[in-house]
Design an enzyme around this catalytic site. Structure first.
Site, PDB file in Angstrom:
ATOM      1  CB  THR A  18      -4.166  -4.656   6.470  1.00  0.00           C
ATOM      2  OG1 THR A  18      -4.777  -3.663   5.640  1.00  0.00           O
ATOM      3  CG2 THR A  18      -4.558  -6.039   5.982  1.00  0.00           C
ATOM      4  N   GLY A  19      -4.594  -2.092   8.698  1.00  0.00           N
ATOM      5  CA  GLY A  19      -3.938  -0.841   9.103  1.00  0.00           C
ATOM      6  C   GLY A  19      -3.686  -0.757  10.608  1.00  0.00           C
ATOM      7  CB  VAL A  21      -7.265   2.335  13.266  1.00  0.00           C
ATOM      8  CG1 VAL A  21      -8.613   2.258  13.974  1.00  0.00           C
ATOM      9  CG2 VAL A  21      -6.593   3.682  13.556  1.00  0.00           C
ATOM     10  CB  CYS A 156      -6.356  10.239  17.713  1.00  0.00           C
ATOM     11  SG  CYS A 156      -5.283  10.799  16.380  1.00  0.00           S
ATOM     12  CD  GLN A 183      -1.355  15.585  16.820  1.00  0.00           C
ATOM     13  OE1 GLN A 183      -1.688  16.758  16.764  1.00  0.00           O
ATOM     14  NE2 GLN A 183      -1.783  14.685  15.960  1.00  0.00           N
ATOM     15  CE  LYS A 212      -8.385  15.798  10.144  1.00  0.00           C
ATOM     16  NZ  LYS A 212      -7.508  14.644  10.083  1.00  0.00           N
ATOM     17  NE  ARG A 242       2.684  12.786  13.053  1.00  0.00           N
ATOM     18  CZ  ARG A 242       1.396  12.450  13.161  1.00  0.00           C
ATOM     19  NH1 ARG A 242       0.922  11.957  14.282  1.00  0.00           N
ATOM     20  NH2 ARG A 242       0.564  12.627  12.151  1.00  0.00           N
ATOM     21  CG  HIS A 249      -1.907  11.884  19.773  1.00  0.00           C
ATOM     22  ND1 HIS A 249      -0.765  11.345  19.226  1.00  0.00           N
ATOM     23  CD2 HIS A 249      -2.851  11.830  18.793  1.00  0.00           C
ATOM     24  CE1 HIS A 249      -0.992  10.970  17.977  1.00  0.00           C
ATOM     25  NE2 HIS A 249      -2.255  11.243  17.691  1.00  0.00           N
ATOM     26  CG  ASN A 334      -1.854   7.581  19.010  1.00  0.00           C
ATOM     27  OD1 ASN A 334      -1.139   7.353  19.976  1.00  0.00           O
ATOM     28  ND2 ASN A 334      -1.555   7.177  17.788  1.00  0.00           N
ATOM     29  CB  THR A 335      -4.015   3.190  18.140  1.00  0.00           C
ATOM     30  OG1 THR A 335      -3.292   2.544  19.177  1.00  0.00           O
ATOM     31  CG2 THR A 335      -3.064   3.859  17.172  1.00  0.00           C
TER      32      THR A 335
HETATM   33  P1  NAP Z   1      -3.288   2.895   7.881  1.00  0.00           P
HETATM   34  O1  NAP Z   1      -2.414   2.205   8.849  1.00  0.00           O
HETATM   35  O2  NAP Z   1      -2.668   3.567   6.716  1.00  0.00           O
HETATM   36  O3  NAP Z   1      -4.392   1.826   7.342  1.00  0.00           O
HETATM   37  C1  NAP Z   1      -5.277   2.125   6.280  1.00  0.00           C
HETATM   38  C2  NAP Z   1      -6.198   0.954   5.969  1.00  0.00           C
HETATM   39  O4  NAP Z   1      -7.031   1.343   4.843  1.00  0.00           O
HETATM   40  C3  NAP Z   1      -5.471  -0.340   5.537  1.00  0.00           C
HETATM   41  O5  NAP Z   1      -6.166  -1.450   6.056  1.00  0.00           O
HETATM   42  C4  NAP Z   1      -5.596  -0.338   3.999  1.00  0.00           C
HETATM   43  O6  NAP Z   1      -5.612  -1.640   3.433  1.00  0.00           O
HETATM   44  C5  NAP Z   1      -6.969   0.309   3.845  1.00  0.00           C
HETATM   45  N1  NAP Z   1      -7.107   0.873   2.486  1.00  0.00           N
HETATM   46  C6  NAP Z   1      -6.298   1.751   1.872  1.00  0.00           C
HETATM   47  N2  NAP Z   1      -6.755   2.013   0.624  1.00  0.00           N
HETATM   48  C7  NAP Z   1      -7.879   1.258   0.451  1.00  0.00           C
HETATM   49  C8  NAP Z   1      -8.799   1.066  -0.620  1.00  0.00           C
HETATM   50  N3  NAP Z   1      -8.650   1.710  -1.774  1.00  0.00           N
HETATM   51  N4  NAP Z   1      -9.856   0.240  -0.423  1.00  0.00           N
HETATM   52  C9  NAP Z   1     -10.015  -0.418   0.755  1.00  0.00           C
HETATM   53  N5  NAP Z   1      -9.164  -0.296   1.805  1.00  0.00           N
HETATM   54  C10 NAP Z   1      -8.111   0.534   1.663  1.00  0.00           C
HETATM   55  O7  NAP Z   1      -4.163   4.029   8.595  1.00  0.00           O
HETATM   56  P2  NAP Z   1      -4.588   4.149  10.154  1.00  0.00           P
HETATM   57  O8  NAP Z   1      -3.595   4.921  10.906  1.00  0.00           O
HETATM   58  O9  NAP Z   1      -5.026   2.824  10.646  1.00  0.00           O
HETATM   59  O10 NAP Z   1      -5.837   5.120  10.027  1.00  0.00           O
HETATM   60  C11 NAP Z   1      -7.087   4.693   9.517  1.00  0.00           C
HETATM   61  C12 NAP Z   1      -8.096   5.817   9.650  1.00  0.00           C
HETATM   62  O11 NAP Z   1      -8.256   6.122  11.052  1.00  0.00           O
HETATM   63  C13 NAP Z   1      -7.653   7.121   8.980  1.00  0.00           C
HETATM   64  O12 NAP Z   1      -8.768   7.762   8.432  1.00  0.00           O
HETATM   65  C14 NAP Z   1      -7.068   7.929  10.142  1.00  0.00           C
HETATM   66  O13 NAP Z   1      -7.133   9.309   9.908  1.00  0.00           O
HETATM   67  C15 NAP Z   1      -7.938   7.497  11.282  1.00  0.00           C
HETATM   68  N6  NAP Z   1      -7.345   7.587  12.626  1.00  0.00           N
HETATM   69  C16 NAP Z   1      -6.079   7.088  12.857  1.00  0.00           C
HETATM   70  C17 NAP Z   1      -5.556   7.155  14.151  1.00  0.00           C
HETATM   71  C18 NAP Z   1      -4.166   6.664  14.500  1.00  0.00           C
HETATM   72  O14 NAP Z   1      -3.719   6.908  15.634  1.00  0.00           O
HETATM   73  N7  NAP Z   1      -3.463   5.983  13.595  1.00  0.00           N
HETATM   74  C19 NAP Z   1      -6.305   7.704  15.172  1.00  0.00           C
HETATM   75  C20 NAP Z   1      -7.595   8.173  14.918  1.00  0.00           C
HETATM   76  C21 NAP Z   1      -8.089   8.098  13.638  1.00  0.00           C
HETATM   77  P3  NAP Z   1      -4.329  -2.269   2.668  1.00  0.00           P
HETATM   78  O15 NAP Z   1      -3.385  -2.764   3.718  1.00  0.00           O
HETATM   79  O16 NAP Z   1      -4.926  -3.383   1.867  1.00  0.00           O
HETATM   80  O17 NAP Z   1      -3.736  -1.177   1.821  1.00  0.00           O
END
Ligand code: NAP
Length: 358
Positions: A18-19, A21, A156, A183, A212, A242, A249, A334-335
Site C-alpha cells: 500500500t506504500g 514503493v 535512493c 531530495q 547512508k 529535502r 533526487h 527515487n521510487t
Molecule cells: P510508505 O509509503 O510509508 O509505506 C510503508 C508500507 O509499510 C505500507 O504498505 C504500510 O502498510 C507498511 N507497514 C507499515 N507498518 C507495518 C506493519 N507493522 N506491518 C506490516 N506492514 C506495515 O513508505 P515508502 O516510502 O514506500 O518506503 C518503504 C521502504 O522503502 C522504507 O524502508 C524506505 O526507507 C524505503 N525506500 C523508500 C524510497 C522512496 O523514494 N519512497 C526509496 C528507497 C527506499 P499500511 O498501509 O497497511 O500501513
C-alpha cells in the site's frame, strides 16, 4: 519485449504493497515478462481488505491501479503465501524481522529498507555496479537451510551516484567524493513531510540519510572476497536536503580521481558505461545506464526524470572542480531507479542467473 524465448513466470508478492514503493512495484509488475503478481501484504489495518479499499485513496502514481491488484485481497505479512519471491517496500520499523522470517521459510526477499543492508552475507545489490556480489547469498544461513535469502537495494539518494562512481572507478579510480543532495518529497513515503514544512522551503536535514550516503556506496563498490565484501577505499562527505519536488533526487558531486582526466574523457566514459543488465537486455534495463546532458541548465527533475522509463541516471554540468578534480550534477528517479525499479532489475538479474529456479 519480444525475445522469441518463452520464460516461465515466477509467482511474486509485495510486502508493504500500500506504500509509495509498494505502489511502484504493482505498476512495474503488471504484465511483467518473468513475474506474476499473486500476493499483496501490508499492516494488520490493511489486511483482509481488497487492495483498493485498503488504499483508501492513497494511490499516488499517475496510472490507474492495475486490474490484477484490484482483484487481490491484502494479507498480513506472514510467511504462508503463494509465491516464491517477495518485493519489500516495508517501513523500516518492521522490515527487519518480517524479511528475516520470510527468508527463513524459503522465500527470496528483495528489500528496499535499510535493516539488512549491512548484514555480512546480504548483498547491497545494484545490477549495473556489482552483479558479482549476488554470490554472497549462498553464505546466508537461510539459503543453506531453506533456499530462502535476502538481497537489498541501496538508499535512493546514492543509487544514481553509485552508478556514476562505478564508471569513474573502473576507468580513473575515485578517492574522494563531496555530495550535496536535493531530495524529493516522495522519498519520505506517504504522507511524508507536512506541506507546511516543505512548500516554499528547503529542509537541511533528513534523519540518517547522510550516514547512508557516506557508507553504502563503499559496500556496493567493494570487492567480493571469500564470504564478505571489502569496502571500497573511497571517502564520501554528504549534505542531504529535502526540497519541494515531488519525484527525483538530484545530487551535486565533486570527485577526486586517482588518475587525472579531462571533462571530455569523463563525459565519454559516462556515456559509454554499460552494465550486465544492458548486455543481458533485462526488461527493466534502460538502453543507456547514464545519459550526459551538455546544456548549461540540465538535468532538471521535471524535464529529465523519466529518461529510460525512470531507470536512466542523467548527468550534466560536468566541469573542473577547484577543490577536487571534477564536479557534476546527477539526477535519478527515487521510487523507480532508487527503489522499485532497481529492485525489479535485481530480480531480473537473479532470474536470468538461475537464482529463482528452485
Ligand atoms: P510508505 O509509503 O510509508 O509505506 C510503508 C508500507 O509499510 C505500507 O504498505 C504500510 O502498510 C507498511 N507497514 C507499515 N507498518 C507495518 C506493519 N507493522 N506491518 C506490516 N506492514 C506495515 O513508505 P515508502 O516510502 O514506500 O518506503 C518503504 C521502504 O522503502 C522504507 O524502508 C524506505 O526507507 C524505503 N525506500 C523508500 C524510497 C522512496 O523514494 N519512497 C526509496 C528507497 C527506499 P499500511 O498501509 O497497511 O500501513
Amino acid at each position: 519485449m519480444k525475445t522469441g524465448l518463452v520464460f516461465r513466470k515466477v509467482k511474486a508478492g509485495i510486502l508493504g504493497a500500500t506504500g509509495t514503493v509498494g505502489q511502484r512495484f504493482i505498476q512495474l509488475l503488471d504484465g511483467h515478462l518473468h513475474f506474476e503478481l499473486t500476493e499483496l501484504c501490508a499492516s494488520e489495518k490493511s489486511s483482509g481488505k481488497l487492495y483498493e479499499e485498503a488504499l483508501s485513496g492513497r494511490w499516488k502514481i499517475s496510472s490507474h491501479i492495475p486490474e490484477i491488484a484490484k482483484k487481490l485481497t491484502v494479507k498480513a505479512c506472514k510467511p504462508d503465501l503463494d509465491c516464491k519471491i517477495l518485493f519489500s517496500g516495508l517501513d523500516s520499523s518492521v522490515a527487519g524481522e518480517i524479511e528475516t522470517d520470510f527468508a527463513n521459510k524459503g522465500y527470496v526477499v528483495i528489500s528496499n529498507s535499510k535493516n539488512h543492508r549491512w548484514d555480512k552475507h546480504v548483498p547491497l545489490l545494484s545490477a549495473e555496479v556489482n552483479p558479482d556480489h549476488l554470490e554472497l547469498v549462498k553464505h546466508q544461513e537461510s539459503y543453506k537451510k531453506s533456499g530462502g535469502f535476502i538481497v537489498t537495494n541501496s538508499n535512493c539518494t546514492i543509487m544514481g551516484v553509485t552508478i556514476v562512481l562505478k564508471a569513474l572507478t573502473d576507468k580513473f579510480g575515485v578517492e574522494l567524493v563531496h555530495l550535496v543532495s536535493m531530495q524529493a518529497i516522495s522519498g519520505a513515503g506517504y504522507p511524508g513531510v507536512p506541506s507546511m514544512d516543505i512548500l516554499g522551503n528547503v529542509v537541511p536535514h533528513i534523519g540518517g540519510e547522510e550516514e547512508k550516503a557516506e557508507t553504502e556506496p563503499l559496500k556496493i563498490l567493494g570487492t567480493y572476497k571469500g564470504d564478505e565484501i571489502i569496502n571500497a577505499p573511497i571517502k564520501i562527505s554528504a549534505h542531504c536536503n529535502r526540497v519541494p519536488v515531488i519525484d527525483g533526487h538530484m545530487c551535486c558531486i565533486s570527485v577526486k580521481l586517482k588518475k587525472k582526466a579531462s571533462v571530455e574523457e569523463i563525459t565519454e566514459v559516462l556515456q559509454e558505461f554499460r552494465g550486465e543488465p544492458q548486455l543481458l537486455k533485462l526488461p527493466m534495463a534502460p538502453d543507456k545506464a547514464i545519459i550526459v546532458r551538455t546544456e548549461a541548465d540540465r538535468p532538471q527533475p521535471r524535464v529529465d526524470l523519466m529518461e529510460g522509463k525512470g531507470m536512466t541516471t542523467v548527468v550534466g554540468r560536468i566541469r573542473p572542480c577547484s577543490l577536487l578534480d571534477v564536479k557534476m550534477v546527477v539526477l535519478s528517479h527515487n521510487t523507480l531507479r532508487g527503489a522499485a525499479g532497481a529492485a525489479l532489475l535485481n530480480a531480473e538479474l537473479m532470474y536470468r542467473k538461475g537464482y529463482l529456479s528452485q
